[in-house]
Design an enzyme around this catalytic site. Structure first.
Site, PDB file in Angstrom:
ATOM      1  N   GLY A  18       0.858  -1.185   0.000  1.00 10.63           N
ATOM      2  CA  GLY A  18       0.000   0.000   0.000  1.00 10.63           C
ATOM      3  C   GLY A  18       0.891   1.231   0.000  1.00 10.63           C
ATOM      4  N   LEU A  19       0.312   2.363   0.338  1.00 14.11           N
ATOM      5  CA  LEU A  19       1.114   3.586   0.322  1.00 14.11           C
ATOM      6  C   LEU A  19       2.308   3.447   1.248  1.00 14.11           C
ATOM      7  CD1 LEU A  19      -1.640   6.327   0.257  1.00 14.11           C
ATOM      8  CD2 LEU A  19      -0.229   5.488  -1.624  1.00 14.11           C
ATOM      9  N   ALA A  20       2.111   2.872   2.407  1.00 14.27           N
ATOM     10  CA  ALA A  20       3.209   2.776   3.365  1.00 14.27           C
ATOM     11  C   ALA A  20       4.259   1.774   2.882  1.00 14.27           C
ATOM     12  CB  ALA A  20       2.674   2.383   4.740  1.00 14.27           C
ATOM     13  N   GLY A  21       3.833   0.556   2.601  1.00 18.41           N
ATOM     14  CA  GLY A  21       4.783  -0.482   2.210  1.00 18.41           C
ATOM     15  C   GLY A  21       5.391  -0.224   0.840  1.00 18.41           C
ATOM     16  N   HIS A  31     -17.278   5.642   9.999  1.00 19.04           N
ATOM     17  CA  HIS A  31     -17.543   6.709   9.036  1.00 19.04           C
ATOM     18  C   HIS A  31     -19.041   6.908   8.868  1.00 19.04           C
ATOM     19  CE1 HIS A  31     -17.399   9.117   5.443  1.00 19.04           C
ATOM     20  NE2 HIS A  31     -16.093   9.207   5.556  1.00 19.04           N
ATOM     21  N   ARG A  35     -16.938  13.174  12.448  1.00 21.02           N
ATOM     22  CA  ARG A  35     -17.342  11.813  12.091  1.00 21.02           C
ATOM     23  C   ARG A  35     -17.930  11.014  13.243  1.00 21.02           C
ATOM     24  NH1 ARG A  35     -12.447   9.717   8.086  1.00 21.02           N
ATOM     25  NH2 ARG A  35     -13.021  11.126   6.407  1.00 21.02           N
ATOM     26  N   HIS A  94     -14.421   2.022   9.515  1.00 17.92           N
ATOM     27  CA  HIS A  94     -13.715   2.582   8.379  1.00 17.92           C
ATOM     28  C   HIS A  94     -12.202   2.593   8.550  1.00 17.92           C
ATOM     29  CE1 HIS A  94     -12.808   5.171   5.072  1.00 17.92           C
ATOM     30  NE2 HIS A  94     -12.453   6.173   5.825  1.00 17.92           N
ATOM     31  N   GLU A  99      -1.232   2.322   8.348  1.00 18.03           N
ATOM     32  CA  GLU A  99      -2.359   2.048   9.237  1.00 18.03           C
ATOM     33  C   GLU A  99      -2.048   0.917  10.217  1.00 18.03           C
ATOM     34  OE1 GLU A  99      -6.148   1.933   7.188  1.00 18.03           O
ATOM     35  OE2 GLU A  99      -7.202   1.287   9.003  1.00 18.03           O
ATOM     36  N   LEU A 153      -3.637   8.886   4.190  1.00 23.65           N
ATOM     37  CA  LEU A 153      -2.785   8.788   3.005  1.00 23.65           C
ATOM     38  C   LEU A 153      -1.468   9.497   3.296  1.00 23.65           C
ATOM     39  CD1 LEU A 153      -5.438   9.538   0.236  1.00 23.65           C
ATOM     40  CD2 LEU A 153      -4.666   7.326   1.094  1.00 23.65           C
TER      41      LEU A 153
HETATM   42  C1  LIG Z   1     -13.010   3.444   1.318  1.00 21.89           C
HETATM   43  C2  LIG Z   1     -11.876   4.177   1.971  1.00 21.89           C
HETATM   44  C3  LIG Z   1     -11.656   5.527   1.677  1.00 21.89           C
HETATM   45  C4  LIG Z   1     -10.605   6.212   2.271  1.00 21.89           C
HETATM   46  N1  LIG Z   1     -10.409   7.524   1.947  1.00 21.89           N
HETATM   47  C5  LIG Z   1      -9.347   8.183   2.489  1.00 21.89           C
HETATM   48  C6  LIG Z   1      -9.073   9.527   2.108  1.00 21.89           C
HETATM   49  O1  LIG Z   1      -9.772  10.134   1.305  1.00 21.89           O
HETATM   50  N2  LIG Z   1      -7.987  10.133   2.655  1.00 21.89           N
HETATM   51  C7  LIG Z   1      -7.163   9.498   3.549  1.00 21.89           C
HETATM   52  O2  LIG Z   1      -6.188  10.083   3.990  1.00 21.89           O
HETATM   53  N3  LIG Z   1      -7.409   8.220   3.908  1.00 21.89           N
HETATM   54  C8  LIG Z   1      -8.466   7.541   3.408  1.00 21.89           C
HETATM   55  N4  LIG Z   1      -8.700   6.243   3.786  1.00 21.89           N
HETATM   56  C9  LIG Z   1      -7.743   5.548   4.670  1.00 21.89           C
HETATM   57  C10 LIG Z   1      -6.489   5.123   3.904  1.00 21.89           C
HETATM   58  O3  LIG Z   1      -6.829   4.757   2.586  1.00 21.89           O
HETATM   59  C11 LIG Z   1      -5.755   3.942   4.524  1.00 21.89           C
HETATM   60  O4  LIG Z   1      -5.625   4.130   5.884  1.00 21.89           O
HETATM   61  C12 LIG Z   1      -4.363   3.789   3.950  1.00 21.89           C
HETATM   62  O5  LIG Z   1      -4.397   3.790   2.554  1.00 21.89           O
HETATM   63  C13 LIG Z   1      -3.683   2.540   4.448  1.00 21.89           C
HETATM   64  O6  LIG Z   1      -2.464   2.367   3.764  1.00 21.89           O
HETATM   65  P1  LIG Z   1      -1.454   1.225   4.200  1.00 21.89           P
HETATM   66  O7  LIG Z   1      -0.312   1.309   3.251  1.00 21.89           O
HETATM   67  O8  LIG Z   1      -1.157   1.347   5.633  1.00 21.89           O
HETATM   68  O9  LIG Z   1      -2.251  -0.137   4.026  1.00 21.89           O
HETATM   69  P2  LIG Z   1      -2.998  -0.834   2.735  1.00 21.89           P
HETATM   70  O10 LIG Z   1      -3.093   0.084   1.580  1.00 21.89           O
HETATM   71  O11 LIG Z   1      -4.212  -1.436   3.283  1.00 21.89           O
HETATM   72  O12 LIG Z   1      -1.987  -1.938   2.320  1.00 21.89           O
HETATM   73  C14 LIG Z   1      -1.814  -3.122   3.028  1.00 21.89           C
HETATM   74  C15 LIG Z   1      -0.873  -4.012   2.262  1.00 21.89           C
HETATM   75  O13 LIG Z   1      -0.471  -5.088   3.074  1.00 21.89           O
HETATM   76  C16 LIG Z   1      -0.669  -6.306   2.418  1.00 21.89           C
HETATM   77  N5  LIG Z   1      -0.965  -7.307   3.424  1.00 21.89           N
HETATM   78  C17 LIG Z   1      -1.909  -7.261   4.388  1.00 21.89           C
HETATM   79  N6  LIG Z   1      -1.821  -8.344   5.177  1.00 21.89           N
HETATM   80  C18 LIG Z   1      -0.799  -9.081   4.704  1.00 21.89           C
HETATM   81  C19 LIG Z   1      -0.224 -10.320   5.080  1.00 21.89           C
HETATM   82  N7  LIG Z   1      -0.654 -11.007   6.133  1.00 21.89           N
HETATM   83  N8  LIG Z   1       0.801 -10.804   4.325  1.00 21.89           N
HETATM   84  C20 LIG Z   1       1.258 -10.120   3.237  1.00 21.89           C
HETATM   85  N9  LIG Z   1       0.765  -8.941   2.869  1.00 21.89           N
HETATM   86  C21 LIG Z   1      -0.255  -8.430   3.581  1.00 21.89           C
HETATM   87  C22 LIG Z   1      -1.769  -6.059   1.441  1.00 21.89           C
HETATM   88  O14 LIG Z   1      -1.694  -6.997   0.402  1.00 21.89           O
HETATM   89  C23 LIG Z   1      -1.445  -4.644   1.008  1.00 21.89           C
HETATM   90  O15 LIG Z   1      -0.449  -4.679   0.012  1.00 21.89           O
HETATM   91  C24 LIG Z   1      -9.758   5.546   3.196  1.00 21.89           C
HETATM   92  C25 LIG Z   1      -9.984   4.210   3.494  1.00 21.89           C
HETATM   93  C26 LIG Z   1     -11.040   3.528   2.911  1.00 21.89           C
HETATM   94  C27 LIG Z   1     -11.274   2.112   3.306  1.00 21.89           C
END
Ligand SMILES: Cc1cc2nc3c(=O)[nH]c(=O)nc-3n(C[C@H](O)[C@H](O)[C@H](O)COP(=O)(O)OP(=O)(O)OC[C@H]3O[C@@H](n4cnc5c(N)ncnc54)[C@H](O)[C@@H]3O)c2cc1C
Ligand code: FES
Lengths: 248, 642
Positions: free
Chosen positions: B47-50, B271, B335, B406, B430, B446
């Site tokens: 995701g964005l972080a990884g 949400h 919210r 959410h 997250e 994000l």
């Molecule tokens: C519908 C929706 C709308 C949103 N809108 C906004 C917004 O407008 N603005 C904002 O700032 N935030 C928003 N958010 C929140 C935000 O999108 C997320 O908090 C953020 O993108 C999380 O990013 P991340 O990189 O931490 O995790 P994710 O993008 O969830 O990535 C997780 C990654 O880990 C991998 N993974 C998970 N478990 C495992 C495992 N056991 N083994 C191997 N890989 C694994 C997945 O495959 C994925 O690649 C929204 C969230 C949702 C649900």
């Protein structure tokens, strides 16, 4: 509601595969197509039959994970819609629904309705980026991009990489997918330095992956859940020619 | 008084909050460029972080192994974010600054976040926009070609950057392309369709992971010098949420069970503007941008169980409950407040729609005032989406909305360097607990994911790596053998039970308990019930679940079964945490702790701390450790939205 579904079952890559017909009961019109399959899977599991494997994740049309051929059409009969966005109210109980995987040489079947689309990642790796390391980016507003150009770039960038274009194309060409990325970058000043090389490398990678050639059927545009236009393909051809001529 | 835990050293640098990050970066030990490729770093999550972390570590020259569940890194759930991303660019000249974003975030988090982290986040926000634009992200622009902004989630300044309703998608694709460039360069190796099922510790340090190859079923092992977990949030513990169906807590939970502390598990965000559930077959809930609340008015009938269609209910018989209860903010109340008020109205019998679990969001007044074309321009795509899903035309009749889980503010505890309590194990995005306190502001997740991935982790990890040189660790180490064995046994056990109820049956039941008793309004009795309900459900699960299929090929039921096993433990710890926190703050509302007019009542004397839980064994209550929070720069005040 009660539906008959004829679903492609295939144990693994090697298996020849076959159709099986099932009845799903207790469907409600608000259900999405994938929720109908979930329900069928619950019913199968409880009867000790093996559930139908299919891919999905966001279930709101943005991640590009889902993708089924429904009644002969990639992502089903509705335009500008992913499989996960299809609702059961769009189907009639009188007609058996036929469900198949995306079929293409470039997308081998892994199991049932799940296919391997990693070729798309390899195509992006062949140049679908701008070469800027983290930390070396200039101030964002130093680069002015007219609104209409930004909007056009966004139209191309909206591609979700689902592969419906490939599944819909009689030649199983990946041209719409590849051209959308090439077009996005051809419109923007970012990454202009590698523009020619990018087009040549990405197109060559597409060929190497075994996708067919584009012969202007435009089935891809019709199947694309994000309505990406085939004009992108014309841009790709131009970009490729320029690159090839420059020996990039 | 809370006692500072000896194992929770946040390692916050000294000095004024504005200087901490730059001073810290200047003092971090570096790894010699020529040596970087000798280090292997595992990043779980794309995701964005990884994705940002893996790409940046690759650019720096490390050897990176990057894992995800989906078939492609581009599908991580970040892709679904709609609204936008905050940054303190002050392009609108409306008085924004790093300080103001910092202040808003601390206050928005209801004073349960670390000041130092939040300041750094605000500071890095501007670099994120620069980086994303350079990667080709087509953000919305003005006619003059400059970047456009909008105001979001009740902020008083316009600091949100967006790309139509697909901001998450575009940011993720920017980050994915940077990642694929490193794959092309041979510095990052991708492992899609893999699920991390354990972190491997040797001599007390994180040295690798064990995962299941989701195609072949094989249990695989990978060794590294450090492990970064960026696996997203755990809202799917509620079963129905706005998250994708594969979102899970498994990676983070397995880290917890190997000794990493889990912080503030009860801090979850509900949400307010989601599509209501249509039936028992529902698999997820769709979010609609809360920008809708700018023009929509929320109401329910004044009479319980009023089944008349909305247009037949006269003005005087409608209760615009947000406007009534929170006159200053009205329909734009935060919210948590809006969500709670809607659920309360429905629980009391005023809800509308076939299930009685939704409230109206009515645009009639706005359409009358501004004309349909203005509304169409502002929300056309959202209205179309709503129409498509519900078969109801929101131009003609009010939308129906209901709150849904959410975002999860809680997560693995990390110090200022994003390291968990296990040396060499980092958590990003997250999956960690770090920056949002008890409530996340819109458009800030994000920002945090990209700040962690692009900038924080790549800088801080060298401090650790410089001290722990490559030592020839391989997966032949016995720690890997043991971990593989444990994972393999659990997988086979799940298949072997072959009971009566499916994984979905159990998940549904857990979701009910979580939503009703550990949802947005909690009380002691309910939480105690939830704890025993979950324990009973868990016990039954391990005796009676029916998974089906085999462990030797692709088997989604098995994937979900493993994840649910973890949710059945996490759910309990969420309830334990909510029970312990005898106050209301942000998204955590305890009915016993509210002001006379129903506002959240914080208790800063007793609960101005992070609660971090330590695993003490299966079916045992975890041990609580507290990290006290100090507020030197933003004065502690009760929020009021009256
Ligand atoms: C519908 C929706 C709308 C949103 N809108 C906004 C917004 O407008 N603005 C904002 O700032 N935030 C928003 N958010 C929140 C935000 O999108 C997320 O908090 C953020 O993108 C999380 O990013 P991340 O990189 O931490 O995790 P994710 O993008 O969830 O990535 C997780 C990654 O880990 C991998 N993974 C998970 N478990 C495992 C495992 N056991 N083994 C191997 N890989 C694994 C997945 O495959 C994925 O690649 C929204 C969230 C949702 C649900
Ligand atoms: S599941 Fe994400 S697009 Fe269909």
């Amino acid at each position: 509601m009660k539906f008959q579904v004829k679903v492609w079952r295939q144990k693994n890559r090697q298996d020849a595969g076959r159709f099986e017909t099932y009845t799903v009961e207790d469907v409600i019109p608000e259900m999405s197509f994938l929720e109908m399959l979930d329900l069928l899977n619950e019913q199968l599991l409880k009867r000790d039959e093996s559930p139908i494997e299919f891919d999905s994740d966001c279930r709101e049309g943005i991640c590009g994970t889902c993708g089924l051929v429904v009644d002969g059409m990639a992502h089903g009969p509705k335009r500008a819609c992913t499989t996960c966005e299809l609702r059961m109210r769009n189907f009639s109980e009188d007609k058996t629904i036929v469900v198949e995987p995306f079929r293409a040489h470039g997308f081998p079947v892994i199991k049932d309705l799940v296919v391997d689309r990693e070729a798309f990642d390899r195509i992006i790796a062949a140049g679908g980026y701008t070469s800027v390391n983290t930390g070396s980016a200039p101030e964002a507003n130093a680069l002015l991009i007219p609104k209409d150009i930004a909007e056009k770039a966004m139209d191309s960038a909206a591609c979700i990489g689902c592969g419906a274009c490939v599944a819909a194309c009689p030649n199983a060409s990946a041209s719409l997918f590849v051209s959308a990325k090439i077009t996005q970058f051809s419109l923007l000043p970012q990454g202009a330095a590698e523009r020619k090389r990018r087009a040549v490398r990405m197109v060559e990678q597409m060929d190497r992956e075994g996708f067919g050639n584009c012969s202007n059927h435009a089935e891809c545009e019709a199947a694309c859940p994000k309505s990406i236009s085939i004009e992108n393909i014309a841009v790709m051809r131009r970009e490729y020619m320029k690159g090839a001529l420059a020996g990039a | 008084m809370s006692v500072k835990s000896p194992i929770l050293d946040a390692k916050i640098p000294d000095g004024p909050v504005q200087q901490k990050w730059s001073d810290h970066k200047a003092s971090i030990k570096l790894v010699n460029p020529a040596n970087k490729r000798k280090y292997t770093v595992i990043v779980v999550g794309t995701g964005l972080a990884g994705g940002a972390a893996a790409a940046t570590l690759g650019e720096l020259g490390y050897n990176v192994l990057n894992f995800c569940i989906q078939d492609s890194p581009r599908r991580a759930h970040s892709v679904a974010a709609q609204g936008g991303i905050n940054a303190a660019k002050n392009y609108q000249n409306d008085g924004d600054s790093v300080w103001r974003l910092f202040y808003d975030t601390v206050k928005g988090g209801d004073y349960r976040a670390r000041e130092a982290n939040v300041y750094r986040l605000a500071e890095l926000s501007t670099n994120i926009i620069d980086q994303s634009v350079a990667a080709g992200v087509p953000f919305a622009r003005e006619y003059g070609g400059t970047l456009a902004n909008r105001s979001f989630g009740g902020a008083q300044v316009s600091r949100t950057f967006y790309a139509r309703g697909q901001t998450g998608q575009q940011l993720l694709l920017g980050c994915y392309s940077a990642l694929m460039r490193q794959v092309d360069a041979g510095r990052v190796k991708l492992f899609p369709r893999r699920e991390m099922l354990d972190v491997v510790l040797a001599e007390g340090r994180a040295r690798g992971i064990v995962c299941r190859n989701l195609v072949t079923g094989e249990i695989e092992k990978y060794a590294a010098d450090a492990v970064c977990v960026a696996t997203g949030g755990y809202s799917t513990v509620f079963f129905l949420s706005t998250n994708a169906v594969n979102c899970n807590a498994t990676a983070a939970w397995r880290c917890y069970k190997k000794g990493a502390l889990f912080a503030n598990p009860c801090f979850t965000q509900i949400h307010p503007t989601c599509l209501p559930q249509a039936g028992e077959g529902q698999s997820k809930l769709t979010l609609m941008s809360e920008s809708l609340r700018n023009d929509g008015r929320v109401w329910v009938p004044k009479t319980k169980g009023d089944k008349r269609p909305p247009q037949d209910i006269p003005e005087g018989e409608r209760d615009y409950f947000l406007e009534r209860k929170y006159p200053a903010f009205g329909n734009l109340a935060p919210r948590d407040i809006s969500s709670r008020a809607a659920k309360e109205a429905c629980d009391n019998g005023y809800g509308v729609g076939a299930t009685g679990f939704s409230v109206y969001l009515d645009f009639a007044e706005a359409i009358g005032r501004l004309g349909e074309s203005v509304i169409r321009e502002r929300y056309g795509n959202l209205f179309a989406m709503y129409h498509e899903i519900t078969d109801e035309d929101p131009y003609r009749m009010p939308m129906r909305i209901y709150p849904a889980p959410h975002y999860t503010m809680g997560g693995l505890w990390v110090d200022y360097n994003l390291m968990t309590t296990v040396p060499g194990l980092y958590a990003l995005g997250e999956a960690n607990f770090s920056d949002h306190g008890a409530n996340r502001l819109g458009a800030s997740a994000l920002m945090q994911g990209l700040a962690d991935g692009y900038f924080v982790l790549p800088a801080t990890i060298s401090d650790y790596l410089a001290e722990h040189r490559p030592d020839g660790m391989t997966t032949n180490h016995e720690a890997f053998t043991e971990s593989v064995k444990a994972v393999d046994e659990q997988t086979k056990q799940l298949i072997g039970i072959n009971g009566k109820k499916t994984v979905r049956d159990y998940h549904w039941e857990l979701g009910r308990v979580m939503w009703e008793k550990v949802g947005m309004a909690r009380d002691e009795a309910g939480l105690k019930e939830a704890i025993s309900d979950i324990q009973a459900l868990r016990e039954d699960y391990w005796k009676n679940v029916k998974v089906g299929g085999s462990n030797e090929d692709l088997n989604k039921s098995l994937e979900f079964a493993g994840r649910l096993g973890d949710f059945l433990e996490l759910g309990e710890v969420m309830a334990v945490d909510a029970l312990d926190r005898e106050e209301s703050c942000g998204g955590h509302f305890r009915k016993e702790y509210q002001t006379a007019d129903g506002e959240a009542l914080r208790n800063d004397d007793k609960f101005c701390h992070v609660s971090a839980w330590k695993y003490t064994g299966d079916n045992k209550t975890p041990e609580l450790h507290k990290e006290p929070l100090e507020f030197d720069d933003v004065k502690l005040t009760q929020r009021s939205y009256k």
